[in-house]
Structures are given as C-alpha cells and as structure tokens.
Design a protein around this motif. Structure first.
Motif, PDB file in Angstrom:
ATOM      1  N   GLY A  10     -16.561   6.346 -18.450  1.00 43.97           N
ATOM      2  CA  GLY A  10     -15.566   5.305 -18.685  1.00 43.97           C
ATOM      3  C   GLY A  10     -14.745   5.059 -17.423  1.00 43.97           C
ATOM      4  N   ALA A  11     -13.773   4.220 -17.558  1.00 46.55           N
ATOM      5  CA  ALA A  11     -12.914   3.901 -16.421  1.00 46.55           C
ATOM      6  C   ALA A  11     -12.009   5.087 -16.076  1.00 46.55           C
ATOM      7  CB  ALA A  11     -12.065   2.680 -16.740  1.00 46.55           C
ATOM      8  N   THR A  12     -11.744   5.264 -14.803  1.00 55.39           N
ATOM      9  CA  THR A  12     -10.844   6.315 -14.346  1.00 55.39           C
ATOM     10  C   THR A  12      -9.413   5.943 -14.717  1.00 55.39           C
ATOM     11  OG1 THR A  12     -12.313   6.814 -12.503  1.00 55.39           O
ATOM     12  CG2 THR A  12     -10.042   7.558 -12.309  1.00 55.39           C
ATOM     13  N   VAL A  13      -8.665   6.935 -15.204  1.00 55.68           N
ATOM     14  CA  VAL A  13      -7.270   6.717 -15.580  1.00 55.68           C
ATOM     15  C   VAL A  13      -6.388   7.119 -14.397  1.00 55.68           C
ATOM     16  CG1 VAL A  13      -5.435   7.398 -17.169  1.00 55.68           C
ATOM     17  CG2 VAL A  13      -7.776   7.154 -18.004  1.00 55.68           C
ATOM     18  N   HIS A  14      -5.532   6.209 -13.955  1.00 58.60           N
ATOM     19  CA  HIS A  14      -4.622   6.476 -12.841  1.00 58.60           C
ATOM     20  C   HIS A  14      -3.224   6.697 -13.397  1.00 58.60           C
ATOM     21  CE1 HIS A  14      -7.687   5.389  -9.927  1.00 58.60           C
ATOM     22  NE2 HIS A  14      -7.966   4.344 -10.697  1.00 58.60           N
ATOM     23  N   ARG A  15      -2.587   7.760 -12.967  1.00 60.98           N
ATOM     24  CA  ARG A  15      -1.233   8.095 -13.410  1.00 60.98           C
ATOM     25  C   ARG A  15      -0.249   7.742 -12.303  1.00 60.98           C
ATOM     26  NH1 ARG A  15      -2.147   8.643 -18.660  1.00 60.98           N
ATOM     27  NH2 ARG A  15      -3.730  10.181 -19.067  1.00 60.98           N
ATOM     28  N   GLN A  16       0.955   7.287 -12.717  1.00 61.51           N
ATOM     29  CA  GLN A  16       1.989   6.931 -11.751  1.00 61.51           C
ATOM     30  C   GLN A  16       3.284   7.650 -12.092  1.00 61.51           C
ATOM     31  OE1 GLN A  16       2.228   2.669 -12.029  1.00 61.51           O
ATOM     32  NE2 GLN A  16       0.590   2.367 -10.551  1.00 61.51           N
ATOM     33  N   HIS A  17       4.056   7.968 -11.034  1.00 62.46           N
ATOM     34  CA  HIS A  17       5.381   8.543 -11.235  1.00 62.46           C
ATOM     35  C   HIS A  17       6.310   7.466 -11.769  1.00 62.46           C
ATOM     36  CE1 HIS A  17       4.524  12.311  -9.218  1.00 62.46           C
ATOM     37  NE2 HIS A  17       4.002  11.657  -8.206  1.00 62.46           N
TER      38      HIS A  17
ATOM     39  N   LYS B  82       0.830  -1.201   0.000  1.00 69.32           N
ATOM     40  CA  LYS B  82       0.000   0.000   0.000  1.00 69.32           C
ATOM     41  C   LYS B  82       0.871   1.261   0.000  1.00 69.32           C
ATOM     42  CE  LYS B  82      -3.682   2.280   2.529  1.00 69.32           C
ATOM     43  NZ  LYS B  82      -4.469   2.313   3.748  1.00 69.32           N
ATOM     44  N   THR B  83       1.933   1.269   0.791  1.00 70.20           N
ATOM     45  CA  THR B  83       2.835   2.412   0.845  1.00 70.20           C
ATOM     46  C   THR B  83       3.523   2.636  -0.492  1.00 70.20           C
ATOM     47  OG1 THR B  83       3.213   1.977   3.183  1.00 70.20           O
ATOM     48  CG2 THR B  83       4.795   3.403   2.092  1.00 70.20           C
ATOM     49  N   ALA B  84       3.977   1.551  -1.132  1.00 69.92           N
ATOM     50  CA  ALA B  84       4.635   1.671  -2.433  1.00 69.92           C
ATOM     51  C   ALA B  84       3.672   2.204  -3.495  1.00 69.92           C
ATOM     52  CB  ALA B  84       5.208   0.327  -2.859  1.00 69.92           C
ATOM     53  N   ALA B  85       2.427   1.736  -3.473  1.00 72.22           N
ATOM     54  CA  ALA B  85       1.435   2.212  -4.437  1.00 72.22           C
ATOM     55  C   ALA B  85       1.135   3.691  -4.224  1.00 72.22           C
ATOM     56  CB  ALA B  85       0.162   1.384  -4.329  1.00 72.22           C
ATOM     57  N   GLU B  86       1.040   4.128  -2.969  1.00 70.33           N
ATOM     58  CA  GLU B  86       0.785   5.542  -2.682  1.00 70.33           C
ATOM     59  C   GLU B  86       1.959   6.413  -3.109  1.00 70.33           C
ATOM     60  OE1 GLU B  86      -0.042   5.608   1.486  1.00 70.33           O
ATOM     61  OE2 GLU B  86      -2.087   4.872   1.230  1.00 70.33           O
ATOM     62  N   ARG B  87       3.171   5.895  -2.968  1.00 73.29           N
ATOM     63  CA  ARG B  87       4.365   6.648  -3.342  1.00 73.29           C
ATOM     64  C   ARG B  87       4.425   6.846  -4.859  1.00 73.29           C
ATOM     65  NH1 ARG B  87       7.771   3.914  -0.195  1.00 73.29           N
ATOM     66  NH2 ARG B  87       8.124   2.350  -1.786  1.00 73.29           N
ATOM     67  N   ARG B  88       3.982   5.843  -5.628  1.00 75.44           N
ATOM     68  CA  ARG B  88       4.019   5.929  -7.090  1.00 75.44           C
ATOM     69  C   ARG B  88       2.836   6.705  -7.667  1.00 75.44           C
ATOM     70  NH1 ARG B  88       5.034   0.387  -6.442  1.00 75.44           N
ATOM     71  NH2 ARG B  88       2.935  -0.029  -7.137  1.00 75.44           N
ATOM     72  N   HIS B  89       1.728   6.825  -6.943  1.00 72.15           N
ATOM     73  CA  HIS B  89       0.508   7.429  -7.469  1.00 72.15           C
ATOM     74  C   HIS B  89       0.695   8.929  -7.689  1.00 72.15           C
ATOM     75  CE1 HIS B  89      -3.791   7.583  -8.235  1.00 72.15           C
ATOM     76  NE2 HIS B  89      -3.838   8.663  -7.495  1.00 72.15           N
ATOM     77  N   ALA B  90       0.500   9.380  -8.920  1.00 72.66           N
ATOM     78  CA  ALA B  90       0.641  10.797  -9.254  1.00 72.66           C
ATOM     79  C   ALA B  90      -0.708  11.502  -9.312  1.00 72.66           C
ATOM     80  CB  ALA B  90       1.346  10.948 -10.593  1.00 72.66           C
TER      81      ALA B  90
END
Length: 153
Positions: free
Chosen positions: A33-40, A16-24
């Motif tokens: 439509g589906a929500t688009v999630h961006r990552q660093h 969970k911490t790693a996913a939060e760190r990458r989430h932009a």
C-alpha cells in the motif's frame, strides 16, 4: 521554459526546508500500500497582548471598514517599508480589520515570511506565507496589506 528567478529558487528551498522540519518519519505498508508519512505538530503562537483596530466604530459589521489610503499616505507607507520589504523577511500581522460578524480576524498575531512582492497594480499589498500552527498541514499564502505587517528579527 527558462531559468527560474532567484526568488522562485528561494521559495522552492523554503518549502523543502519547512517540509523537512515537519517530517517525523515514514512507515511503509506491509502489503504494497501507500507509505504513511508522519509529521510533527506545529506549536501554537503566543496570544497577542494588544489588539489594534483601524476602525473607530466598534459596531461596524462590514468586511472592511478602513478607508483606502490616499496617494500621499500610500507613498509614505511604501517609503517607510522600503528598508524591510523584501522576499524572505519575517513579519507579524499587527493590525486587522473587523470581520463580517464583528469579531477580530483570525490571522491577527500570526507570523510568516514575505513570499512575493505584489505588482505595481497593488503596491501596498504583498503575499505572506504564514507559519503553520497546531495541526495545520497545508501552506497558507495570504494577500495582505503592508500597513498590517511589522518586520521581526
């Protein structure tokens, strides 16, 4: 089912911490439509300076040219690793075997965290969750020999 072990709870928290760190950020679609999630993007690790090989034959082309550890060496290895071999310990891959085509293995120099201790059937092996590099998006949990790892931090 039952209550999860402390190690399982730690792994869940680590993911969970790693996913939060990458989430932009997230961008909802205007037309349901589906929500688009961006990552660093993750940084590339520095290139290792010294490559240590466990093979004396530079022309060996088989997957593993290393001999299996004898019981005395294995016991000494496990005794020396007893003070740092635990779930959550940061490690770096410092040695490697040659690959089939004779090149160095691509995991050499990568950093990760001890994810799970292997069973008594494979006492000299452990699971390592490697840090993501570049555009990698999926988790890499590798089954590695303890003699290839070195603790960091």
């Amino acid at each position: 089912m039952g209550t999860p072990s402390p190690e399982a709870l730690w792994r869940t928290k680590q993911r969970k911490t790693a996913a939060e760190r990458r989430h932009a950020g997230s961008q909802p679609d205007l037309f349901a439509g589906a929500t688009v999630h961006r990552q660093h993007r993750a940084r590339h690790p520095p290139k290792p300076t010294i490559l240590t090989r466990n093979s004396d034959d530079p022309h060996a082309w088989c997957r593993s040219v290393r001999a299996k550890l004898d019981p005395e060496t294995q016991a000494a290895l496990l005794a020396s690793a007893a003070n740092w071999l635990r779930v959550g310990q940061r490690v770096q891959i410092v040695t490697t075997a040659r690959t089939i085509d004779g090149t160095d293995e691509k995991r050499f120099g990568r950093v990760g965290v001890i994810w799970r201790i292997a069973s008594s059937v494979f006492p000299e092996w452990t699971y390592v969750n490697l840090d993501l590099i570049g555009a990698e998006r999926t988790e890499k949990v590798e089954f590695l020999e303890i003699r290839d790892l070195e603790p960091i931090e």
